[in-house]
Design a protein around this motif. Structure first.
Motif, mmCIF file in Angstrom:
data_model
loop_
_atom_site.group_PDB
_atom_site.id
_atom_site.type_symbol
_atom_site.label_atom_id
_atom_site.label_comp_id
_atom_site.label_asym_id
_atom_site.label_seq_id
_atom_site.Cartn_x
_atom_site.Cartn_y
_atom_site.Cartn_z
ATOM 1 N N ILE A 131 0.832 -1.213 0.000
ATOM 2 C CA ILE A 131 0.000 0.000 0.000
ATOM 3 C C ILE A 131 0.861 1.255 0.000
ATOM 4 C CG2 ILE A 131 -1.762 1.295 1.267
ATOM 5 C CD1 ILE A 131 -2.776 -1.361 2.375
ATOM 6 N N GLY A 132 1.907 1.256 0.808
ATOM 7 C CA GLY A 132 2.690 2.471 1.012
ATOM 8 C C GLY A 132 3.481 2.910 -0.196
ATOM 9 N N ILE A 133 4.134 1.977 -0.898
ATOM 10 C CA ILE A 133 4.991 2.360 -2.032
ATOM 11 C C ILE A 133 4.177 2.955 -3.184
ATOM 12 C CG2 ILE A 133 6.541 1.456 -3.803
ATOM 13 C CD1 ILE A 133 7.751 -0.349 -1.716
ATOM 14 N N PRO A 134 3.101 2.302 -3.662
ATOM 15 C CA PRO A 134 2.296 2.965 -4.717
ATOM 16 C C PRO A 134 1.694 4.283 -4.261
ATOM 17 C CG PRO A 134 1.740 0.632 -4.565
ATOM 18 C CD PRO A 134 2.588 0.947 -3.378
ATOM 19 N N LEU A 135 1.281 4.342 -2.991
ATOM 20 C CA LEU A 135 0.721 5.596 -2.475
ATOM 21 C C LEU A 135 1.776 6.683 -2.433
ATOM 22 C CD1 LEU A 135 -1.842 6.892 -1.312
ATOM 23 C CD2 LEU A 135 -1.085 6.170 0.959
ATOM 24 N N LEU A 136 3.007 6.336 -2.045
ATOM 25 C CA LEU A 136 4.114 7.305 -2.038
ATOM 26 C C LEU A 136 4.374 7.824 -3.452
ATOM 27 C CD1 LEU A 136 6.540 8.712 -0.632
ATOM 28 C CD2 LEU A 136 7.861 6.645 -1.151
ATOM 29 N N TYR A 137 4.440 6.914 -4.422
ATOM 30 C CA TYR A 137 4.639 7.329 -5.816
ATOM 31 C C TYR A 137 3.523 8.275 -6.266
ATOM 32 C CZ TYR A 137 8.109 3.568 -6.353
ATOM 33 O OH TYR A 137 9.204 2.751 -6.240
ATOM 34 N N ALA A 138 2.286 7.911 -5.943
ATOM 35 C CA ALA A 138 1.143 8.715 -6.381
ATOM 36 C C ALA A 138 1.172 10.116 -5.768
ATOM 37 C CB ALA A 138 -0.165 8.009 -6.022
ATOM 38 N N VAL A 139 1.507 10.196 -4.475
ATOM 39 C CA VAL A 139 1.539 11.504 -3.803
ATOM 40 C C VAL A 139 2.655 12.377 -4.369
ATOM 41 C CG1 VAL A 139 1.990 12.640 -1.598
ATOM 42 C CG2 VAL A 139 0.465 10.668 -1.686
ATOM 43 N N LEU A 140 3.841 11.806 -4.556
ATOM 44 C CA LEU A 140 4.970 12.579 -5.087
ATOM 45 C C LEU A 140 4.682 13.075 -6.503
ATOM 46 C CD1 LEU A 140 7.986 10.418 -3.851
ATOM 47 C CD2 LEU A 140 7.258 12.641 -2.971
ATOM 48 N N SER A 214 3.905 5.033 -13.382
ATOM 49 C CA SER A 214 4.650 4.246 -12.399
ATOM 50 C C SER A 214 3.715 3.620 -11.378
ATOM 51 C CB SER A 214 5.680 5.126 -11.692
ATOM 52 O OG SER A 214 6.676 5.573 -12.583
ATOM 53 N N VAL A 215 2.661 4.342 -11.016
ATOM 54 C CA VAL A 215 1.667 3.803 -10.083
ATOM 55 C C VAL A 215 0.884 2.672 -10.737
ATOM 56 C CG1 VAL A 215 -0.294 4.394 -8.619
ATOM 57 C CG2 VAL A 215 1.507 6.074 -9.007
ATOM 58 N N ILE A 216 0.516 2.848 -12.017
ATOM 59 C CA ILE A 216 -0.203 1.792 -12.737
ATOM 60 C C ILE A 216 0.653 0.544 -12.852
ATOM 61 C CG2 ILE A 216 -1.267 1.193 -14.954
ATOM 62 C CD1 ILE A 216 -2.007 4.105 -15.297
ATOM 63 N N ASP A 217 1.950 0.727 -13.048
ATOM 64 C CA ASP A 217 2.851 -0.420 -13.130
ATOM 65 C C ASP A 217 2.927 -1.160 -11.794
ATOM 66 O OD1 ASP A 217 4.792 -1.899 -14.786
ATOM 67 O OD2 ASP A 217 6.242 -1.196 -13.316
ATOM 68 N N CYS A 218 2.867 -0.431 -10.687
ATOM 69 C CA CYS A 218 2.829 -1.069 -9.371
ATOM 70 C C CYS A 218 1.544 -1.886 -9.199
ATOM 71 C CB CYS A 218 2.924 -0.019 -8.267
ATOM 72 S SG CYS A 218 4.542 0.753 -8.092
ATOM 73 N N VAL A 219 0.432 -1.346 -9.653
ATOM 74 C CA VAL A 219 -0.836 -2.077 -9.573
ATOM 75 C C VAL A 219 -0.768 -3.346 -10.428
ATOM 76 C CG1 VAL A 219 -3.309 -1.951 -10.049
ATOM 77 C CG2 VAL A 219 -2.125 0.026 -9.092
ATOM 78 N N ARG A 220 -0.141 -3.247 -11.587
ATOM 79 C CA ARG A 220 0.009 -4.422 -12.446
ATOM 80 C C ARG A 220 0.821 -5.516 -11.746
ATOM 81 N NH1 ARG A 220 3.916 -6.443 -15.758
ATOM 82 N NH2 ARG A 220 5.293 -4.718 -15.172
#
Length: 332
Positions: A131-140, A214-220
């Motif tokens: 949860i934290g890493i994609p959320l961090l990418y999205a916020v930045l 980058s966030v979409i790639d994390c979800v993938r």
């Protein structure tokens, strides 16, 4: 039939390569024109003279942030899958009561006190990694969206191209070509913006319009690894969901074409399609090996036998390699 399919794929690949080649040539010509007349200070409000000490401090900060983002990128898939496996338990009926054990290790009881204590650390890891890493990418990326995907005036783009009236009308009517020009200017703009260089690892490979990819790639990665742990492990249903997820993301890559370089878009699209084929063949093999009807098993085994599967896989890889080489040759 097999050679007919090969001929059709090669023909379609050649036609697609020609179309990509034309678009690629236009994009490179427009990029050269825009690069020659580009001035970073038309877009980026930064002082012309920055103190040397501030430049060194900013460079060290950028390098440190790059290493941090690289580490999160490397550990994200494996650690996220490991965290999800901790929550994957399986129930068994033992005499008069049910036994709930960990899917990965049957010696671990999911109802034991030790497991419940470790669940606290697993919850922290769940919040920090999947949860934290994609959320961090999205916020930045969202905080710096205006710098990563800057606004560009259409009239300014036309003035940079230095075209006559007829060519300008053509560019305005050809929406895709005009968007190419806008994306090129945006890419040049963000390269000179010191405010977002510490996030370069997240947006460097993608076009400005796809700055969130980058966030979409994390979800993938989560969908194709960690989430599958909960979807009926070691069953055809799990492989079916994997095929569905890979097909959805293959369509996303094909439609959005997020990468700056056309070659990267082609390779990403082909890799996604290969993943769909891989999961589909795995599903067929799983069904054929777990079929109750002997006659149906024999028929499925003839089609998806190990030798036939290997021959088809090698042929598909050869076709894809030829397709890639053909496109790269046309791009050059």
């Amino acid at each position: 039939i097999f050679f007919a399919i090969v001929i059709v794929l090669v023909t379609l690949g050649r036609q697609s390569a020609i179309r990509v080649s034309r678009r690629h040539r236009f994009k490179k010509q427009a990029e050269r024109r825009l690069a020659n007349s580009f001035n970073a200070y038309d877009f980026v409000p930064i002082a012309e003279h920055t103190p040397q000490a501030e430049k060194k401090s900013r460079a060290i900060t950028n390098q440190g942030f790059f290493v941090f983002l690289l580490l999160t990128f490397l550990v994200f898939p494996s650690v996220s899958t490991l965290v999800f496996k901790f929550y994957s338990c399986k129930k068994f009926r033992d005499d008069d009561h049910n036994v709930k054990v960990l899917q990965e290790d049957y010696s671990i009881d999911c109802r034991s006190r030790k497991y419940r204590r470790n669940r606290i650390f697993a919850s922290l890891a769940l919040a920090a990694y999947p949860i934290g890493i994609p959320l961090l990418y999205a916020v930045l990326l969202w905080r710096h969206r205006k710098e990563i995907n800057p606004h560009v005036n259409h009239d300014h783009v036309l003035s940079k191209l230095a075209l006559n009236d007829e060519d300008k009308n053509f560019i305005l009517t050809a929406d895709r070509e005009f968007n190419f020009c806008i994306e090129i200017l945006k890419s040049h703009s963000r390269k000179h913006d010191e405010r977002i260089q510490h996030l370069q690892f997240l947006w460097e490979e993608f076009e400005p319009r796809c700055y969130m990819f980058s966030v979409i790639d994390c979800v993938r990665k989560l969908a194709l690894s960690g989430i599958l742990v909960f979807l009926y492990p070691n069953s055809s249903t799990q492989i079916g969901f994997a095929t569905l997820f890979s097909l959805i993301f293959a369509k996303i890559y094909s439609h959005s074409r997020p990468y700056i370089e056309d070659e990267d878009d082609i390779i990403a699209e082909i890799a996604s399609e290969q993943l769909v084929i891989f999961f589909f063949m795995s599903l067929m093999l799983h069904v054929s090996n777990n079929c109750d009807d002997e006659d149906e098993t024999n028929q499925a085994t003839r089609v998806f036998a190990r030798q036939v599967f290997t021959a088809v896989l090698v042929a598909l890889i050869a076709i894809l390699i030829q397709f890639i080489l053909l496109i790269i040759f046309c791009l050059k």
